[in-house]
Design an enzyme around this catalytic site. Structure first.
Site, PDB file in Angstrom:
ATOM      1  N   LYS A   1     -12.161  -1.131   7.821  1.00 13.69           N
ATOM      2  CA  LYS A   1     -11.432  -2.112   8.626  1.00 13.69           C
ATOM      3  C   LYS A   1     -11.712  -1.925  10.121  1.00 13.69           C
ATOM      4  O   LYS A   1     -12.078  -2.876  10.806  1.00 13.69           O
ATOM      5  CB  LYS A   1      -9.940  -2.025   8.336  1.00 13.69           C
ATOM      6  CG  LYS A   1      -9.611  -2.245   6.848  1.00 13.69           C
ATOM      7  CD  LYS A   1      -8.138  -2.143   6.551  1.00 13.69           C
ATOM      8  CE  LYS A   1      -7.849  -2.107   5.068  1.00 13.69           C
ATOM      9  NZ  LYS A   1      -8.329  -3.256   4.317  1.00 13.69           N
TER      10      LYS A   1
ATOM     11  N   ASP B   1      -1.030   7.032   6.257  1.00 15.11           N
ATOM     12  CA  ASP B   1      -2.178   6.210   5.905  1.00 15.11           C
ATOM     13  C   ASP B   1      -2.410   5.243   7.063  1.00 15.11           C
ATOM     14  O   ASP B   1      -1.626   4.318   7.282  1.00 15.11           O
ATOM     15  CB  ASP B   1      -1.883   5.453   4.602  1.00 15.11           C
ATOM     16  CG  ASP B   1      -2.966   4.449   4.230  1.00 15.11           C
ATOM     17  OD1 ASP B   1      -3.986   4.372   4.939  1.00 15.11           O
ATOM     18  OD2 ASP B   1      -2.776   3.732   3.239  1.00 15.11           O
TER      19      ASP B   1
ATOM     20  N   TRP C   1       0.821  -1.210   0.000  1.00 20.07           N
ATOM     21  CA  TRP C   1       0.000   0.000   0.000  1.00 20.07           C
ATOM     22  C   TRP C   1       0.855   1.259   0.000  1.00 20.07           C
ATOM     23  O   TRP C   1       0.526   2.244  -0.676  1.00 20.07           O
ATOM     24  CB  TRP C   1      -0.977  -0.036   1.166  1.00 20.07           C
ATOM     25  CG  TRP C   1      -1.889  -1.211   1.047  1.00 20.07           C
ATOM     26  CD1 TRP C   1      -1.941  -2.313   1.854  1.00 20.07           C
ATOM     27  CD2 TRP C   1      -2.856  -1.450   0.008  1.00 20.07           C
ATOM     28  NE1 TRP C   1      -2.864  -3.202   1.400  1.00 20.07           N
ATOM     29  CE2 TRP C   1      -3.447  -2.704   0.270  1.00 20.07           C
ATOM     30  CE3 TRP C   1      -3.278  -0.723  -1.105  1.00 20.07           C
ATOM     31  CZ2 TRP C   1      -4.435  -3.248  -0.548  1.00 20.07           C
ATOM     32  CZ3 TRP C   1      -4.258  -1.262  -1.928  1.00 20.07           C
ATOM     33  CH2 TRP C   1      -4.829  -2.504  -1.646  1.00 20.07           C
TER      34      TRP C   1
END
Length: 361
Positions: free
Chosen positions: A196, A172, A102
């Site tokens: 999440k 992030d 990511w």
């Protein structure tokens, strides 16, 4: 549903209490005669949800007064582009910590916008270990430093965050926001897809220091400008009403659990329980991440052979354990134990893994 154990990596498990409350309110939200799915984003009902959620984020995170909270579309993937579009201006360089898939995607998107520099990388360790972040060489003129706090695919997580001095630190936190306390004032911008730890897919939380807004060029499209979104209180276009509503319920659930600190204690207990099974298996199971970088959210592991893994995955699915097949880029197995996953479900998984080893070891 009592025999289903949800370990999906995202969208992930939501607290049962939150799902129950949403179900009860779905057709007639607080007596207004309409569903939360069909009310106007300009209505008083949604306005109350919107502002309450913002306030809860500020309180739970301990945000100083000079931060704004936004609810945006596009997931973290849009933020990979929005961050450099807003702040990687001409003549500036953005620094990236490349610690996995990511963070790598975020870096790739930034390269399309302007000049970048990789300040640290975990590539030599196959992204199974967080790179050293204590002695980064950060030029003073750098636009920002970007970091991914938890890499879901390889199951690694930052234990501590770098000191970037006067250079803005952007993070992030999609897969570990509100899973543990952080010192929010160390970051100039935090973003996180909700699916999440905070709610369903569809809304992204962005927390931005107000002083950073002055750096945003006026030439970028309005909908991609943090300045525009702050000015319009995340209502420049229709917000993801239902997703924000669900986030609000989860935030109130966190408060009722005793706050982020209490949630973090339970998260550590869940992770410890599963890692102990792996570490005490005599090699039958093996954790994939380096021990000093192990994630508290995504536990990646393998079994002693591919045949054993296939048998294990088949039996897990048969017994109601969902989402344990590893990401297609990493393979093997992965248990995602986000805030909404109860300790009892982790205990059930730990017991099953132990019993499976006895039968197949």
């Amino acid at each position: 549903m009592a025999n289903i154990y949800n370990f999906n990596a995202g969208p992930g498990a939501l607290p049962a209490e939150v799902l129950q409350e949403a179900q009860e309110e779905l057709r007639n939200y607080q007596g207004i005669g309409a569903s939360i799915l069909e009310i106007s984003h300009r209505s008083k009902a949604y306005e109350s949800i919107h502002h309450e959620a913002k306030q809860l984020i500020k309180e739970l995170m301990g945000l100083p007064s000079d931060y704004e909270v936004l609810f945006l579309h596009g997931g973290a993937s849009l933020q990979f582009s929005m961050v450099p579009i807003n702040f990687l201006t001409e003549g500036k360089v953005a620094g990236y910590i490349h610690c996995g898939t990511w963070s790598g995607k975020a870096w790739q998107e930034a390269q399309k916008i302007g000049q970048t520099l990789v300040l640290a990388s975990g590539e030599k360790q196959s992204f199974k270990q967080m790179p050293e972040l204590s002695n980064l060489n950060i030029p003073k003129e750098m636009a920002y430093v970007h970091l991914t706090s938890n890499e879901t695919i390889d199951g690694i997580q930052c234990r501590s965050f770098p000191d970037t001095g006067h250079v803005p630190l952007v993070v992030d936190m999609s897969s570990d926001i509100f899973s543990r306390p952080i010192e929010a004032s160390r970051f100039s911008l935090i973003y996180a897809g909700a699916q999440k730890n905070l709610g369903p897919a569809g809304v992204t939380i962005v927390i931005v220091r107000r002083s950073l807004l002055a750096r945003i060029p006026e030439t970028i499209p309005d909908i991609l400008s943090y300045h525009t979104q702050v000015k319009h209180h995340s209502l420049y276009n229709t917000p993801p009403v239902f997703s924000v509503y669900m986030v609000n319920l989860v935030l109130k659930w966190i408060v009722n659990q005793g706050g982020v600190q209490s949630v973090a204690v339970r998260n550590q207990q869940k992770a410890d329980l599963l890692y102990q099974v792996l570490d005490n298996s005599g090699g039958f199971y093996k954790g994939l991440a380096y021990k000093d970088s192990r994630s508290m959210m995504n536990i990646t592991f393998c079994a002693s052979s591919s045949e054993i893994e296939n048998k294990l995955l088949a039996e897990l699915e048969q017994e109601g354990f969902l989402g344990l097949k590893g990401h297609r880029d990493a393979g093997h197995l992965r248990a995602s134990i986000y805030n909404g996953v109860p300790y009892e479900h982790c205990k059930a998984l730990a017991d099953f893994l132990t019993e499976f080893q006895k039968r197949n070891g």
